[in-house]
Motif scaffolding. Structure first.
Motif, mmCIF file in Angstrom:
data_model
loop_
_atom_site.group_PDB
_atom_site.id
_atom_site.type_symbol
_atom_site.label_atom_id
_atom_site.label_comp_id
_atom_site.label_asym_id
_atom_site.label_seq_id
_atom_site.Cartn_x
_atom_site.Cartn_y
_atom_site.Cartn_z
ATOM 1 N N PRO A 67 0.776 -1.246 0.000
ATOM 2 C CA PRO A 67 0.000 0.000 0.000
ATOM 3 C C PRO A 67 0.803 1.290 0.000
ATOM 4 N N TYR A 68 2.114 1.229 0.211
ATOM 5 C CA TYR A 68 2.923 2.439 0.226
ATOM 6 C C TYR A 68 3.788 2.483 -1.030
ATOM 7 N N GLY A 69 3.382 3.264 -1.998
ATOM 8 C CA GLY A 69 4.106 3.331 -3.251
ATOM 9 C C GLY A 69 3.197 2.973 -4.411
ATOM 10 N N SER A 70 3.804 2.731 -5.559
ATOM 11 C CA SER A 70 3.034 2.499 -6.784
ATOM 12 C C SER A 70 2.935 1.027 -7.152
ATOM 13 N N ASP A 71 3.261 0.112 -6.226
ATOM 14 C CA ASP A 71 3.263 -1.317 -6.542
ATOM 15 C C ASP A 71 1.989 -1.802 -7.226
ATOM 16 N N PRO A 72 0.792 -1.445 -6.743
ATOM 17 C CA PRO A 72 -0.425 -1.971 -7.379
ATOM 18 C C PRO A 72 -0.580 -1.564 -8.840
ATOM 19 N N ASP A 73 0.137 -0.528 -9.271
ATOM 20 C CA ASP A 73 0.017 -0.028 -10.639
ATOM 21 C C ASP A 73 1.169 -0.461 -11.538
ATOM 22 N N ASP A 74 2.097 -1.266 -11.013
ATOM 23 C CA ASP A 74 3.310 -1.609 -11.762
ATOM 24 C C ASP A 74 3.416 -3.108 -12.016
ATOM 25 N N PHE A 90 5.238 -6.594 -11.749
ATOM 26 C CA PHE A 90 6.045 -6.977 -10.595
ATOM 27 C C PHE A 90 7.536 -6.924 -10.874
ATOM 28 N N VAL A 91 7.958 -7.107 -12.115
ATOM 29 C CA VAL A 91 9.389 -7.031 -12.403
ATOM 30 C C VAL A 91 9.921 -5.641 -12.075
ATOM 31 N N ASP A 92 9.111 -4.598 -12.280
ATOM 32 C CA ASP A 92 9.524 -3.243 -11.917
ATOM 33 C C ASP A 92 9.597 -3.087 -10.399
ATOM 34 N N VAL A 93 8.629 -3.686 -9.703
ATOM 35 C CA VAL A 93 8.627 -3.657 -8.241
ATOM 36 C C VAL A 93 9.875 -4.350 -7.707
ATOM 37 N N LEU A 94 10.184 -5.506 -8.281
ATOM 38 C CA LEU A 94 11.347 -6.282 -7.841
ATOM 39 C C LEU A 94 12.632 -5.500 -8.063
ATOM 40 N N TRP A 95 12.759 -4.881 -9.220
ATOM 41 C CA TRP A 95 13.941 -4.063 -9.511
ATOM 42 C C TRP A 95 14.112 -2.980 -8.447
ATOM 43 N N GLY A 96 13.011 -2.305 -8.093
ATOM 44 C CA GLY A 96 13.084 -1.258 -7.087
ATOM 45 C C GLY A 96 13.429 -1.784 -5.709
ATOM 46 N N THR A 97 12.943 -2.972 -5.378
ATOM 47 C CA THR A 97 13.230 -3.566 -4.067
ATOM 48 C C THR A 97 14.715 -3.907 -3.940
ATOM 49 N N VAL A 98 15.285 -4.485 -4.986
ATOM 50 C CA VAL A 98 16.714 -4.806 -4.967
ATOM 51 C C VAL A 98 17.540 -3.523 -4.870
ATOM 52 N N LEU A 99 17.132 -2.496 -5.610
ATOM 53 C CA LEU A 99 17.831 -1.207 -5.547
ATOM 54 C C LEU A 99 17.775 -0.624 -4.140
ATOM 55 N N GLU A 100 16.617 -0.723 -3.494
ATOM 56 C CA GLU A 100 16.467 -0.210 -2.122
ATOM 57 C C GLU A 100 17.405 -0.937 -1.166
ATOM 58 N N PHE A 101 17.520 -2.238 -1.322
ATOM 59 C CA PHE A 101 18.408 -3.022 -0.472
ATOM 60 C C PHE A 101 19.864 -2.580 -0.641
ATOM 61 N N ILE A 102 20.307 -2.464 -1.884
ATOM 62 C CA ILE A 102 21.690 -2.054 -2.157
ATOM 63 C C ILE A 102 21.944 -0.645 -1.638
ATOM 64 N N HIS A 103 20.999 0.244 -1.884
ATOM 65 C CA HIS A 103 21.114 1.643 -1.485
ATOM 66 C C HIS A 103 21.320 1.779 0.021
ATOM 67 N N HIS A 104 20.443 1.146 0.805
ATOM 68 C CA HIS A 104 20.540 1.307 2.257
ATOM 69 C C HIS A 104 21.704 0.515 2.851
ATOM 70 N N MET A 105 22.067 -0.594 2.245
ATOM 71 C CA MET A 105 23.222 -1.329 2.753
ATOM 72 C C MET A 105 24.508 -0.552 2.520
ATOM 73 N N ALA A 106 24.585 0.203 1.447
ATOM 74 C CA ALA A 106 25.752 1.058 1.232
ATOM 75 C C ALA A 106 25.839 2.114 2.331
ATOM 76 N N GLU A 107 24.690 2.686 2.701
ATOM 77 C CA GLU A 107 24.682 3.671 3.789
ATOM 78 C C GLU A 107 25.089 3.035 5.113
ATOM 79 N N ILE A 108 24.620 1.822 5.359
ATOM 80 C CA ILE A 108 24.982 1.116 6.581
ATOM 81 C C ILE A 108 26.486 0.859 6.626
#
Length: 237
Positions: free
Chosen positions: A197-204, A206-224
Motif C-alpha cells: 500500500p505504500y508506493g506504486s506497486d499496485p500499478d506496476d 512486478f518485475v519493476d517492483v522487484l527491480w526497485g526492491t533490490v535497488l532499495e536493499f543495495i542503497h541502504h546497505m551502502a549507507e549502513i
C-alpha cells in the motif's frame, strides 16, 4: 544469469544481483554491537526508540520499540517521481493517497517549475536503516505472497538488540527470496501482483517492483557500510 537449477532471464539477473549484495551485507554487518547499532552520530537523528520516546510524530512498530517517521510530505528530491506518476496516468487523488498528503500539496508539486531547494536531511542511525529495510521487505512479502491484511507498519517488532534485529531481518529476507525465486515470467509481468500500500506497486508490473526492491536493499546497505566506517573512525582518528 542464474544457475542450472535456479531462475534465469530477468528474474535470474535480479536475484543474482540481490544474492551478491546480501553476501556483501552479511560480511559488512559481522560483529555489529548494540552501541554501534544505536549510535547517533549527530543531534536529532531518527532511530529505533521505546514507544513514547520517539522524536517524530508518526513513529510506528508492532511492539515496545518503534521506528521514527516524520510528518507526511513530498520531499524535494521526489518531485520528479510525482511528475512521473502523473505522466503515467495516476490521478491527483491517487498520488495524494500514495504520499499521505493533501490533493492541494500534490497540485503544488506538479505546478512547481525551476530549481528545487533541497530539504533538510534527517540523519538516521544504523538501527533505523536496518529497521527501514526490515519494514519494506516484510511489507512487500505480506502484500505479494501473504494474506494482504496487516498494515506493513504493524508487521515488524523492532528491537534495541543488534543480534535480535539481524536474526529477524535475515529470516524475512530468506522468506522473501524463496517466494520471489518461484515466480513465473507471467507473474513478473503481472500488474498489481504486489498490492503493497505504500508506493506504486499496485500499478506496476512486478518485475519493476522487484527491480526497485533490490535497488532499495543495495542503497541502504551502502549507507549502513558507511556508518560502520564512521563508527570505526571515531576511535582511530
Amino acid at each position: 544469469m542464474g544457475t542450472a537449477s535456479g531462475p534465469s532471464g530477468r528474474l535470474g539477473v535480479l536475484l543474482d544481483q540481490f544474492d551478491r549484495a546480501r553476501e556483501m551485507a552479511q560480511v559488512r554487518l559481522a560483529g555489529l554491537g548494540d552501541d554501534e547499532y544505536l549510535w547517533e552520530p549527530v543531534a536529532g537523528c531518527w532511530s529505533v526508540r521505546r514507544r513514547g520516546a520517539a522524536v517524530t510524530p508518526r513513529a510506528f512498530g508492532a511492539g515496545a520499540w518503534v521506528l521514527d517517521q516524520g510528518a507526511a510530505d513530498i520531499p524535494a528530491n521526489e518531485y520528479e517521481e510525482v511528475a512521473r506518476q502523473a505522466a503515467d496516468g495516476m490521478t491527483v487523488d491517487k498520488i495524494a493517497e500514495d504520499w499521505s498528503v493533501s490533493v492541494e500539496r500534490v497540485r503544488q508539486v506538479l505546478a512547481h517549475s525551476g530549481p528545487v531547494q533541497p530539504d533538510p536531511v534527517h540523519v538516521t542511525t544504523l538501527a533505523w536503516r536496518l529497521g527501514h529495510l526490515h519494514f519494506c521487505f516484510a511489507g512487500q512479502w505480506e502484500w505479494t505472497f501473504g494474506e494482504r491484511r496487516t498494515d506493513p507498519k504493524d508487521l515488524v517488532d523492532f528491537s534495541p538488540s543488534a543480534a535480535v534485529a539481524l536474526e529477524r531481518f535475515w529470516a524475512v529476507l530468506d522468506r522473501w527470496r524463496t517466494d520471489v525465486a518461484a515466480l513465473t515470467d507471467e507473474q513478473l509481468d503481472t500488474v498489481g501482483l504486489s498490492q503493497y500500500p505504500y508506493g506504486s506497486d499496485p500499478d506496476d508490473p512486478f518485475v519493476d517492483v522487484l527491480w526497485g526492491t533490490v535497488l532499495e536493499f543495495i542503497h541502504h546497505m551502502a549507507e549502513i557500510g558507511l556508518l560502520r566506517d564512521l563508527w570505526q573512525a571515531r576511535f582511530t582518528h
